[in-house]
Design an enzyme around this catalytic site. Sequence first.
Site, PDB file in Angstrom:
ATOM      1  N   GLY A  83      -7.758  -4.457   6.107  1.00  0.00           N
ATOM      2  CA  GLY A  83      -8.859  -3.696   5.544  1.00  0.00           C
ATOM      3  C   GLY A  83     -10.212  -3.953   6.189  1.00  0.00           C
ATOM      4  O   GLY A  83     -11.000  -3.021   6.372  1.00  0.00           O
ATOM      5  N   THR A 130       0.848  -1.193   0.000  1.00  0.00           N
ATOM      6  CA  THR A 130       0.000   0.000   0.000  1.00  0.00           C
ATOM      7  C   THR A 130       0.881   1.240   0.000  1.00  0.00           C
ATOM      8  O   THR A 130       1.906   1.264   0.680  1.00  0.00           O
ATOM      9  CB  THR A 130      -0.907  -0.004   1.246  1.00  0.00           C
ATOM     10  OG1 THR A 130      -1.747  -1.136   1.171  1.00  0.00           O
ATOM     11  CG2 THR A 130      -1.760   1.244   1.320  1.00  0.00           C
ATOM     12  N   ARG A 135     -12.862  -8.907  -4.021  1.00  0.00           N
ATOM     13  CA  ARG A 135     -12.911  -8.148  -2.759  1.00  0.00           C
ATOM     14  C   ARG A 135     -12.694  -6.658  -3.017  1.00  0.00           C
ATOM     15  O   ARG A 135     -11.793  -6.272  -3.740  1.00  0.00           O
ATOM     16  CB  ARG A 135     -11.828  -8.652  -1.816  1.00  0.00           C
ATOM     17  CG  ARG A 135     -11.605  -7.795  -0.571  1.00  0.00           C
ATOM     18  CD  ARG A 135     -10.401  -8.348   0.184  1.00  0.00           C
ATOM     19  NE  ARG A 135     -10.130  -7.679   1.427  1.00  0.00           N
ATOM     20  CZ  ARG A 135      -9.219  -6.713   1.581  1.00  0.00           C
ATOM     21  NH1 ARG A 135      -8.512  -6.290   0.554  1.00  0.00           N
ATOM     22  NH2 ARG A 135      -9.004  -6.179   2.760  1.00  0.00           N
TER      23      ARG A 135
END
EC number: 3.4.19.5
Length: 144
Positions: A58, A4, A32
């Site tokens: 998440g 990320t 997802r």
Amino acid sequence: NLGTVGAVALDRKGNVAYATSTGGIINKMVGRVGDTPCIGSGGYADNDIGAISTTGHGESILKVNLARLTLFHIEQGKTLEEAADLSLGYMKSRLKGLGGLILVSKTGDWVVKWTSASMPWAAAKDGKLHSGIDLDETTVTDLP
Ligand code: ASP
């Protein structure tokens, strides 16, 4: 495909912004949609408070709206450090969820916090570049 990247910024006119991009987490379900594209979870920006970008588990981040929750604590008068500790601590105690965040306030102060093992980060302000990866390890150098 994984990993990320998050960024927050404050411009000279007082506008704040955030961006968060991710490849998701390992063994994620096909199709997802994680926290990253969800405003309030993967990030949030409000010129009256500041901008924040989040990373981590998440499903936990979505359940606590980690980004907005952190800014809420600042609205309630907490320091940036306190707000980050409160929201990350809540996610950990309530859901056993680990994560991290970078945040810049409307006044240009910033904080970086995480409960996961490590988180590479960097912050530039007043000609200095601050960076680190592990807890209690910060390097400060002059910006060119
Ligand atoms: N939050 C991302 C996700 O769960 C992963 C990450 O930030 O590393 O999709």
